[in-house]
Design a protein around this motif. Structure first.
Motif, PDB file in Angstrom:
ATOM      1  N   MET A   1      -1.787  -1.163   6.122  1.00  9.58           N
ATOM      2  CA  MET A   1      -0.523  -0.613   6.546  1.00  9.58           C
ATOM      3  C   MET A   1       0.029   0.398   5.538  1.00  9.58           C
ATOM      4  N   GLN A   2      -0.445   0.319   4.312  1.00  7.09           N
ATOM      5  CA  GLN A   2      -0.011   1.275   3.298  1.00  7.09           C
ATOM      6  C   GLN A   2      -0.379   2.694   3.706  1.00  7.09           C
ATOM      7  N   LYS A   3      -1.523   2.859   4.376  1.00 13.00           N
ATOM      8  CA  LYS A   3      -1.949   4.203   4.813  1.00 13.00           C
ATOM      9  C   LYS A   3      -0.950   4.784   5.798  1.00 13.00           C
ATOM     10  N   VAL A   4      -0.368   3.950   6.669  1.00 11.48           N
ATOM     11  CA  VAL A   4       0.643   4.410   7.626  1.00 11.48           C
ATOM     12  C   VAL A   4       1.862   4.919   6.870  1.00 11.48           C
ATOM     13  N   ILE A   5       2.325   4.153   5.919  1.00 13.44           N
ATOM     14  CA  ILE A   5       3.503   4.552   5.138  1.00 13.44           C
ATOM     15  C   ILE A   5       3.215   5.824   4.348  1.00 13.44           C
ATOM     16  N   SER A   6       2.044   5.900   3.731  1.00 16.87           N
ATOM     17  CA  SER A   6       1.680   7.101   2.964  1.00 16.87           C
ATOM     18  C   SER A   6       1.617   8.333   3.860  1.00 16.87           C
ATOM     19  N   ALA A   7       1.076   8.183   5.056  1.00 14.16           N
ATOM     20  CA  ALA A   7       0.959   9.331   5.968  1.00 14.16           C
ATOM     21  C   ALA A   7       2.322   9.805   6.449  1.00 14.16           C
ATOM     22  N   THR A   8       3.271   8.887   6.645  1.00 18.71           N
ATOM     23  CA  THR A   8       4.600   9.315   7.080  1.00 18.71           C
ATOM     24  C   THR A   8       5.295  10.123   5.986  1.00 18.71           C
ATOM     25  N   VAL A   9       5.034   9.778   4.754  1.00 18.83           N
ATOM     26  CA  VAL A   9       5.600  10.537   3.634  1.00 18.83           C
ATOM     27  C   VAL A   9       5.084  11.985   3.661  1.00 18.83           C
ATOM     28  N   GLU A  10       3.864  12.165   4.177  1.00 15.89           N
ATOM     29  CA  GLU A  10       3.261  13.503   4.289  1.00 15.89           C
ATOM     30  C   GLU A  10       3.674  14.217   5.573  1.00 15.89           C
ATOM     31  N   GLY A  11       4.544  13.588   6.386  1.00 12.19           N
ATOM     32  CA  GLY A  11       5.064  14.241   7.577  1.00 12.19           C
ATOM     33  C   GLY A  11       4.432  13.831   8.897  1.00 12.19           C
ATOM     34  N   PHE A  12       3.535  12.857   8.889  1.00 12.64           N
ATOM     35  CA  PHE A  12       2.906  12.402  10.122  1.00 12.64           C
ATOM     36  C   PHE A  12       3.741  11.314  10.779  1.00 12.64           C
ATOM     37  N   GLN A  13       3.720  11.284  12.105  1.00  8.62           N
ATOM     38  CA  GLN A  13       4.275  10.162  12.849  1.00  8.62           C
ATOM     39  C   GLN A  13       3.124   9.189  13.044  1.00  8.62           C
ATOM     40  N   CYS A  14       3.312   7.927  12.665  1.00  5.13           N
ATOM     41  CA  CYS A  14       2.193   6.985  12.617  1.00  5.13           C
ATOM     42  C   CYS A  14       2.482   5.677  13.329  1.00  5.13           C
ATOM     43  N   THR A  15       1.392   5.095  13.830  1.00  2.44           N
ATOM     44  CA  THR A  15       1.432   3.768  14.421  1.00  2.44           C
ATOM     45  C   THR A  15       0.344   2.945  13.758  1.00  2.44           C
ATOM     46  N   GLY A  16       0.705   1.783  13.269  1.00  5.85           N
ATOM     47  CA  GLY A  16      -0.267   0.885  12.667  1.00  5.85           C
ATOM     48  C   GLY A  16      -0.456  -0.339  13.543  1.00  5.85           C
ATOM     49  N   PHE A  17      -1.705  -0.719  13.752  1.00  7.70           N
ATOM     50  CA  PHE A  17      -2.027  -1.916  14.522  1.00  7.70           C
ATOM     51  C   PHE A  17      -2.496  -3.002  13.567  1.00  7.70           C
ATOM     52  N   GLU A  18      -1.948  -4.190  13.738  1.00 11.08           N
ATOM     53  CA  GLU A  18      -2.326  -5.318  12.888  1.00 11.08           C
ATOM     54  C   GLU A  18      -2.225  -6.586  13.726  1.00 11.08           C
ATOM     55  N   MET A  19      -3.271  -7.400  13.684  1.00  7.02           N
ATOM     56  CA  MET A  19      -3.273  -8.645  14.457  1.00  7.02           C
ATOM     57  C   MET A  19      -2.510  -9.765  13.758  1.00  7.02           C
ATOM     58  N   ASN A  20      -2.352  -9.669  12.446  1.00  8.60           N
ATOM     59  CA  ASN A  20      -1.651 -10.698  11.684  1.00  8.60           C
ATOM     60  C   ASN A  20      -0.152 -10.387  11.721  1.00  8.60           C
ATOM     61  N   SER A  21       0.625 -11.244  12.397  1.00  4.20           N
ATOM     62  CA  SER A  21       2.055 -10.982  12.563  1.00  4.20           C
ATOM     63  C   SER A  21       2.810 -10.974  11.233  1.00  4.20           C
ATOM     64  N   ILE A  22       2.343 -11.729  10.261  1.00  5.41           N
ATOM     65  CA  ILE A  22       3.000 -11.731   8.943  1.00  5.41           C
ATOM     66  C   ILE A  22       2.833 -10.366   8.282  1.00  5.41           C
TER      67      ILE A  22
END
Length: 123
Positions: A1-22
């Protein structure tokens, strides 16, 4: 999920998929704490294997080497030609990268779907 956050800082709109709800909840809290709006970075508690990815034009994956070949087939079937795929740490075994950066555990590979499709039709 860190990649999603890093990409948004660079101006991308991002969606992260994760099966672990925590981990999904943790990512949402972390993004909010960093001041990233939920319409810029969203985190979905869902199996992306069961998700149609055809609306995405940038995909970043960080998965074990054993699933990369199967994932490659899914992406080839669903993604538009203009999509760029970034693989972190483990490359797609049957794809030729457009570019690569770093080495060792930090290595990433960039693939352009139109080039992947052209190479697969030539084979």
């Amino acid at each position: 999920m860190q990649k999603v956050i890093s990409a948004t800082v660079e101006g991308f709109q991002c969606t992260g998929f994760e099966m672990n709800s925590i981990l999904t909840g943790y990512a949402r809290v972390k993004a909010k704490w960093k001041g990233i709006p939920s319409n810029t970075a969203s985190f979905i508690n869902q199996d992306f294997w069961k998700t149609d990815l055809s609306k995405y034009n940038n995909v970043t994956v960080f998965l074990a080497p054993g699933v990369m070949e199967v994932l490659g087939r899914k992406l080839e079937n669903e993604l538009p030609d203009e999509t760029r795929v970034i693989a972190c740490r483990f490359p797609f075994p049957d794809w030729t990268p457009t570019a690569t950066e770093d080495e060792g555990l930090d290595q990433t590979w960039a693939y352009d779907m139109d080039a992947i499709r052209k190479l697969s039709t030539q084979a």
